[in-house]
Design a protein around this motif. Structure first.
Motif, PDB file in Angstrom:
ATOM      1  N   VAL A 135     -14.396  -4.750   7.564  1.00  0.00           N
ATOM      2  CA  VAL A 135     -14.804  -3.400   7.966  1.00  0.00           C
ATOM      3  C   VAL A 135     -14.379  -3.224   9.420  1.00  0.00           C
ATOM      4  N   VAL A 136     -13.449  -2.297   9.679  1.00  0.00           N
ATOM      5  CA  VAL A 136     -12.924  -2.086  11.023  1.00  0.00           C
ATOM      6  C   VAL A 136     -13.091  -0.620  11.398  1.00  0.00           C
ATOM      7  N   ASP A 137     -12.997  -0.339  12.703  1.00  0.00           N
ATOM      8  CA  ASP A 137     -13.240   1.019  13.189  1.00  0.00           C
ATOM      9  C   ASP A 137     -12.134   2.006  12.828  1.00  0.00           C
ATOM     10  N   ASP A 138     -10.906   1.555  12.797  1.00  0.00           N
ATOM     11  CA  ASP A 138      -9.785   2.448  12.543  1.00  0.00           C
ATOM     12  C   ASP A 138      -8.928   1.852  11.425  1.00  0.00           C
ATOM     13  N   PRO A 139      -9.402   1.915  10.185  1.00  0.00           N
ATOM     14  CA  PRO A 139      -8.708   1.215   9.098  1.00  0.00           C
ATOM     15  C   PRO A 139      -7.356   1.849   8.782  1.00  0.00           C
ATOM     16  N   PRO A 140      -6.349   1.037   8.490  1.00  0.00           N
ATOM     17  CA  PRO A 140      -5.015   1.558   8.186  1.00  0.00           C
ATOM     18  C   PRO A 140      -4.909   2.013   6.736  1.00  0.00           C
ATOM     19  N   SER A 141      -3.824   2.699   6.432  1.00  0.00           N
ATOM     20  CA  SER A 141      -3.521   3.038   5.046  1.00  0.00           C
ATOM     21  C   SER A 141      -3.329   1.757   4.245  1.00  0.00           C
ATOM     22  N   ASP A 142      -3.730   1.804   2.985  1.00  0.00           N
ATOM     23  CA  ASP A 142      -3.733   0.582   2.192  1.00  0.00           C
ATOM     24  C   ASP A 142      -3.237   0.903   0.783  1.00  0.00           C
ATOM     25  N   LEU A 143      -2.179   0.208   0.340  1.00  0.00           N
ATOM     26  CA  LEU A 143      -1.691   0.384  -1.018  1.00  0.00           C
ATOM     27  C   LEU A 143      -2.745  -0.022  -2.034  1.00  0.00           C
ATOM     28  N   LEU A 144      -3.546  -1.026  -1.701  1.00  0.00           N
ATOM     29  CA  LEU A 144      -4.588  -1.496  -2.608  1.00  0.00           C
ATOM     30  C   LEU A 144      -5.557  -0.374  -2.969  1.00  0.00           C
ATOM     31  N   ALA A 145      -5.855   0.488  -2.008  1.00  0.00           N
ATOM     32  CA  ALA A 145      -6.757   1.619  -2.261  1.00  0.00           C
ATOM     33  C   ALA A 145      -6.021   2.829  -2.800  1.00  0.00           C
ATOM     34  N   THR A 146      -4.821   3.098  -2.287  1.00  0.00           N
ATOM     35  CA  THR A 146      -4.126   4.340  -2.597  1.00  0.00           C
ATOM     36  C   THR A 146      -3.391   4.286  -3.934  1.00  0.00           C
ATOM     37  N   GLY A 147      -2.725   3.179  -4.231  1.00  0.00           N
ATOM     38  CA  GLY A 147      -1.901   3.092  -5.435  1.00  0.00           C
ATOM     39  C   GLY A 147      -2.641   3.401  -6.723  1.00  0.00           C
ATOM     40  N   PRO A 148      -3.794   2.765  -6.987  1.00  0.00           N
ATOM     41  CA  PRO A 148      -4.501   3.055  -8.237  1.00  0.00           C
ATOM     42  C   PRO A 148      -4.971   4.502  -8.338  1.00  0.00           C
ATOM     43  N   VAL A 149      -5.413   5.089  -7.230  1.00  0.00           N
ATOM     44  CA  VAL A 149      -5.881   6.476  -7.259  1.00  0.00           C
ATOM     45  C   VAL A 149      -4.733   7.414  -7.589  1.00  0.00           C
ATOM     46  N   VAL A 150      -3.613   7.258  -6.888  1.00  0.00           N
ATOM     47  CA  VAL A 150      -2.454   8.123  -7.132  1.00  0.00           C
ATOM     48  C   VAL A 150      -1.948   7.937  -8.565  1.00  0.00           C
ATOM     49  N   GLY A 151      -1.879   6.694  -9.021  1.00  0.00           N
ATOM     50  CA  GLY A 151      -1.405   6.438 -10.374  1.00  0.00           C
ATOM     51  C   GLY A 151      -2.278   7.093 -11.432  1.00  0.00           C
ATOM     52  N   LEU A 152      -3.593   6.963 -11.295  1.00  0.00           N
ATOM     53  CA  LEU A 152      -4.496   7.543 -12.287  1.00  0.00           C
ATOM     54  C   LEU A 152      -4.443   9.065 -12.278  1.00  0.00           C
ATOM     55  N   LEU A 153      -4.300   9.672 -11.105  1.00  0.00           N
ATOM     56  CA  LEU A 153      -4.202  11.124 -11.047  1.00  0.00           C
ATOM     57  C   LEU A 153      -2.909  11.611 -11.700  1.00  0.00           C
ATOM     58  N   HIS A 154      -1.801  10.930 -11.445  1.00  0.00           N
ATOM     59  CA  HIS A 154      -0.550  11.292 -12.120  1.00  0.00           C
ATOM     60  C   HIS A 154      -0.654  11.068 -13.631  1.00  0.00           C
ATOM     61  N   ARG A 155      -1.270   9.984 -14.022  1.00  0.00           N
ATOM     62  CA  ARG A 155      -1.432   9.680 -15.458  1.00  0.00           C
ATOM     63  C   ARG A 155      -2.133  10.822 -16.175  1.00  0.00           C
ATOM     64  N   ASN A 156      -3.068  11.468 -15.495  1.00  0.00           N
ATOM     65  CA  ASN A 156      -3.836  12.555 -16.098  1.00  0.00           C
ATOM     66  C   ASN A 156      -3.304  13.937 -15.738  1.00  0.00           C
ATOM     67  N   GLU A 157      -2.085  13.954 -15.189  1.00  0.00           N
ATOM     68  CA  GLU A 157      -1.400  15.203 -14.862  1.00  0.00           C
ATOM     69  C   GLU A 157      -2.238  16.098 -13.955  1.00  0.00           C
ATOM     70  N   VAL A 158      -2.902  15.458 -13.001  1.00  0.00           N
ATOM     71  CA  VAL A 158      -3.640  16.190 -11.976  1.00  0.00           C
ATOM     72  C   VAL A 158      -2.658  16.568 -10.873  1.00  0.00           C
ATOM     73  N   TRP A 159      -2.674  17.816 -10.462  1.00  0.00           N
ATOM     74  CA  TRP A 159      -1.817  18.261  -9.364  1.00  0.00           C
ATOM     75  C   TRP A 159      -2.685  18.822  -8.258  1.00  0.00           C
TER      76      TRP A 159
END
Length: 314
Positions: A135-159
């Protein structure tokens, strides 16, 4: 009255089958959410019951908290909780509509300057958290967090506007991976399996598969685990196997492994069911409640993977 010797209804697993034993484990140990999710996946339960149970974890900001992801305790919304919620909604065919619109507004509000997601926001500080989650004060972008979210939204054709920059971040992150680790690769696969640009996804997956094999990130022979090093920072014995990357035959990651390698992997997964009916947690256990809650998640995931490969009907 049913005739003596009549077959049980289709929703009832045969006694002492792997599915029956897992069902007993879930009823004994799981949270209400996983009980309803198990019932939906294997016992013809209703998606409405799953959705209602998931609502208990939702916060007013549109995110999710309350230890939905068991290793993050406390009420505050976190991107990893939200990714977990989207997996549940995807599983029951409810990943859309106003609920997901609220989720996307939350994602927009917590994004980093480059439009992606950090793994853990600093609001987690002060609540019990797994020691391997920084847990840090200024956390960086993270593929571990972003990749699954983006993938699932695309899978469900969310725009949604949030997806444009987040998708660009995922492409850049995946295509620049050099030295990686299994959980990061899993996040990349979730993104690639649903990314709209299929030729680009195929090319990126081919490259990632070579990286996985070159760096021995997948234990290709469960009988010779000493030949496959555990990633730095992982718990002793926290190996990953082909089925952990290719959770279904239609995943791009399936092409990374031979038929023999996948068969050995699935045999190892099937044999991993413990006496109480559940599958074990392989990562570091730091407190009793998170480990117990995670076991039902791991158990449902194992059953879904085995069923996807035709290992049992249920």
């Amino acid at each position: 009255m049913a005739e003596t010797g009549a077959s049980p209804p289709p929703s009832t697993p045969p006694a002492r089958s792997p599915l029956f034993r897992a069902e007993q484990f879930v009823w004994l140990t799981a949270r209400v959410l996983e009980q309803h999710l198990f019932a939906y996946r294997f016992l013809r339960g209703s998606p409405e019951a799953v959705e209602a149970a998931l609502d208990a974890y939702r916060n007013e900001d549109g995110g999710y908290g309350h230890a939905l992801e068991p290793d993050l305790r406390g009420p505050v919304s976190q991107p990893l909780h939200t990714a977990h919620a989207l997996r549940v909604l995807d599983a029951i065919g409810r990943c859309g509509g106003q609920r997901v619109e609220r989720v996307c507004r939350y994602l927009t509000s917590v994004s980093t300057p480059d439009g992606a997601l950090p793994a853990i926001l600093p609001g987690q500080r002060g609540y019990p958290t797994a020691p391997f989650v920084p847990v840090v004060d200024d956390p960086p972008s993270d593929l571990l967090a972003t990749g699954p979210v983006v993938g699932l939204l695309h899978r469900n054709e969310v725009w949604h506007a949030w997806l444009f920059r987040a998708t660009d971040f995922c492409w850049q992150a995946v295509e620049s991976l050099e030295k990686s680790h299994p959980y990061e690769v899993q996040a990349a696969v979730t993104f690639l399996d649903s990314a709209p640009d299929r030729p680009r996804a195929q090319a990126a997956a081919d490259r990632l598969g070579r990286l996985v094999r070159e760096q021995r990130l997948a234990a290709l022979d469960p009988g010779r685990l000493d030949a496959f090093p555990v990633a730095s920072g992982y718990a002793p014995g926290e190996h990953h196997f082909p089925h952990d990357f290719a959770r279904s035959p239609d995943s791009l990651a399936r092409a990374w492994f031979t038929d023999d390698e996948m068969t050995r992997s699935l045999d190892h997964l099937a044999a991993g069911q413990e006496e109480d009916g559940g599958w074990p947690v392989r990562w570091r256990r730091w407190a009793p409640a998170p480990a117990l809650e995670a076991r039902s998640l791991v158990t449902i995931e194992a059953l879904c993977t085995l069923r996807a490969y035709g290992r049992f009907v249920g």
